[in-house]
Each structure stands twice: as C-alpha cells, then as structure tokens.
Design an enzyme around this catalytic site. Structure first.
Site, PDB file in Angstrom:
ATOM      1  N   LYS A 135      34.544  22.581 -44.484  1.00 27.59           N
ATOM      2  CA  LYS A 135      35.106  24.143 -45.371  1.00 27.59           C
ATOM      3  C   LYS A 135      34.365  23.593 -47.246  1.00 27.59           C
ATOM      4  O   LYS A 135      33.379  23.022 -46.944  1.00 27.59           O
ATOM      5  CB  LYS A 135      36.899  23.623 -46.162  1.00 27.59           C
ATOM      6  CG  LYS A 135      37.393  23.544 -45.548  1.00 27.59           C
ATOM      7  CD  LYS A 135      38.990  24.150 -45.107  1.00 27.59           C
ATOM      8  CE  LYS A 135      39.601  23.959 -44.007  1.00 27.59           C
ATOM      9  NZ  LYS A 135      41.283  23.548 -43.694  1.00 27.59           N
ATOM     10  N   ARG A 143      42.094  17.155 -38.263  1.00 33.87           N
ATOM     11  CA  ARG A 143      41.388  18.364 -37.174  1.00 33.87           C
ATOM     12  C   ARG A 143      39.559  18.896 -37.826  1.00 33.87           C
ATOM     13  O   ARG A 143      39.434  19.134 -38.996  1.00 33.87           O
ATOM     14  CB  ARG A 143      42.514  20.189 -38.282  1.00 33.87           C
ATOM     15  CG  ARG A 143      41.897  21.483 -36.984  1.00 33.87           C
ATOM     16  CD  ARG A 143      42.855  22.191 -37.605  1.00 33.87           C
ATOM     17  NE  ARG A 143      42.389  23.427 -36.711  1.00 33.87           N
ATOM     18  CZ  ARG A 143      41.429  24.641 -37.591  1.00 33.87           C
ATOM     19  NH1 ARG A 143      40.861  24.049 -38.304  1.00 33.87           N
ATOM     20  NH2 ARG A 143      41.179  25.097 -36.342  1.00 33.87           N
TER      21      ARG A 143
END
Ligand code: HH2
Length: 284
Positions: free
Chosen positions: A208, A248
C-alpha cells in the site's frame, strides 16, 4: 493438508485481483485462466485463503456494475472451489451471494455492511473499516481519534452480525481506506487493542501507498509498488506478532515464512457448507 507446524501460525490470505485496474497488479490476473493459475501458485506457496475480487477499491477507482463483477469472479471461484478456502472481496450483496453459491465461504466486505448476506448464506464475514468511497476516501480524511473511532465502528458492526447469526466474524482496520499515513501507522500500532475486543483481526498492508511514503527508495523518493515487499513483510510480521490472526497479502510465499516464524496459534477455519446454492435472481 497443511503440516501441524503450518496450522500453528497466523493465517495468510492471498490476494487475487481479477481486475484490469487494481493498484499493484491491475490486469495481471484479469483473464480467468491466468487468475486460476495464480491461485494455484498461491496455494502451493501456503495460502490459507484466496481472496477473489472483481472490483478495485484503490483511491479513485471507477465502480464496476454487478453483472460485470460476477462475470469476472464466478468462473474463477467455480474452478477453485474445494481446493482452498475462498473469500469474495465485494461490497455488493448480489455478488456476495453468487460467490457463496459458487463455493466461497467468507465474504470480505470493505463496506462492513453485508452481514445480512453472510447470515442468510451461512458464510463467514470480514467487516473492514473505510471512510468514504474509493472515489472520495483520500480527500482530506479526518478523525478525532482514529483508533477509537475505527474500533468502535467495527465492534458495533461485528455485534450486529453476531446477533443476526453470523458465526464467524472478523474485523479489519482497513489500512489505506480513507486514512493518512499517520492514521495508518496509529492503527497498526494499535492492532493489539483490536485483538483485545475478542474478534479475530485481519490486517492488509500489502504494497500500500503509505509504505512507499514511509519506507523510501534509496534516492529518497516514494518507493514504487515493486519495491514495497520489505515494508509489506515488516508490517505483516508486526501485525501477526501483535495478535492479528490473518494477514492479506500479494506475496504469499514470503509472508508464510514470516507467519511460521511468528508461530502464534491460529486455527484454519473449516470451509462450511453454504446456504446460497446458486446465482441469485436478477435485481436481487
Ligand atoms: N485492501 C484492499 C482490498 N480489499 N480487504 C480487506 N479485508 N482488507 C484490506 O486491507 C483490503 C481489502 C486493497 O488492496 P488490493 O486488493 O490489492 O487493491 P485493489 O483494491 O486496487 O484491487
């Protein structure tokens, strides 16, 4: 079958984006055959869950109509059913129902609103926190106390889900969803507080943007997606060490190694039969 050692570790959810526009791997697994091949790789690498998504949630992403999302994910889920635990990453009830009918047993819901579907279908449910929609969420996000507000919302939704009969409820702080770098770091620093709520915690930091801003390239510029594995691994390891029961990730093999080292007991939830046996009626 996983070895006894592998059962004794946090779980790893592998990301499978069947999309043309996801932020880190858009287009790579857009064809069903390529997506299925990627899932087989992740299974071989030790993924406990494969999370199939047909709509990008990256900031600025365009919404995808439900029938197109179904067209993307259902053939992949049907092909993989029975080989690994499958989750469906969606915010649309009709897509979630179709996915459970095709073999998914976990609804990964970044809108934290689909618990009635999970209850109806007998599926597990992940409640993820986000503020706003992909189009708007990074426009000046604001919280008075990000940890308290995110935790309170998740506990509220999780309680509603449990009351509605959902037996397996996960909570997820939603790293990167309507949050600044500081918000993301505060939430990561408070994983153990979320764990203390008693709900199993899922955390997704993989590749991210905030990682690129904190863990810079050698020349000091924001690290591009391709250079974010070390920071992804560091933050996943941190989250697991703090008690997250599942992470995840895009890079399954490396994360499974980290999970084995952390070694915190995690149980692999058994896939359950589902109550949604086929595609729902149009318009439902
Ligand atoms: N992050 C993304 C998507 N789904 N689900 C949960 N529970 N937690 C997360 O942190 C999370 C999520 C975003 O990552 P990705 O799927 O790689 O990107 P895109 O939304 O662009 O497809």
């Amino acid at each position: 079958m996983p070895s006894p050692i592998e059962e004794d570790r946090p779980l790893v959810m592998g990301v499978l984006n069947v999309t043309p526009d996801s932020f880190s791997d858009g287009g790579e697994w857009f064809q069903s055959e390529r997506a299925i091949m990627r899932a087989h790789e992740m299974i071989a690498e030790g993924a406990d869950v494969v999370d199939v998504g047909g709509e990008s949630t990256r900031p600025g992403a365009d919404p995808v109509p439900a029938d197109e999302e179904i067209r993307r994910v259902i053939p992949v889920i049907e092909a993989l059913a029975g080989q690994v635990r499958l989750s469906i990453d969606t915010t649309k009830p009709v897509v979630a129902e179709a996915a459970v009918g095709a073999g998914a047993t976990l609804i990964n819901d970044v809108s934290a609103a689909l618990w009635p579907v999970a209850a109806r279908c007998g599926a597990g449910w992940v409640a993820m926190h986000r503020s706003g929609t992909p189009k708007s969420m990074q426009r000046d996000p604001h919280y008075d106390d990000v940890v308290a507000e995110v935790t309170a919302l998740l506990v509220d939704r999780a309680g509603q889900a449990a009351a509605a009969g959902v037996e397996e409820v996960w909570i997820d702080p939603g790293i990167g969803f309507g949050k600044t770098v500081e918000h993301n770091l505060a939430l990561l620093g408070s994983v153990s507080d979320m764990v203390a709520t008693g709900y199993p915690v899922l955390v997704g930091t993989s590749r991210k943007g905030f990682l690129g801003q904190v863990a810079r390239s050698a020349d000091g510029s924001v690290a591009p997606v391709a250079e974010r594995l070390p920071a992804s691994l560091a933050t996943a390891t941190w989250a697991m060490q703090e008690g997250a029961r599942m992470v995840r990730v895009h890079d399954v093999s490396a994360t499974v190694q980290a999970a084995l080292l952390v070694g915190r007991p995690g149980t692999v939830p058994a896939p359950r039969s589902n109550g949604c046996s086929g595609r729902p009626e149009a318009g439902e």
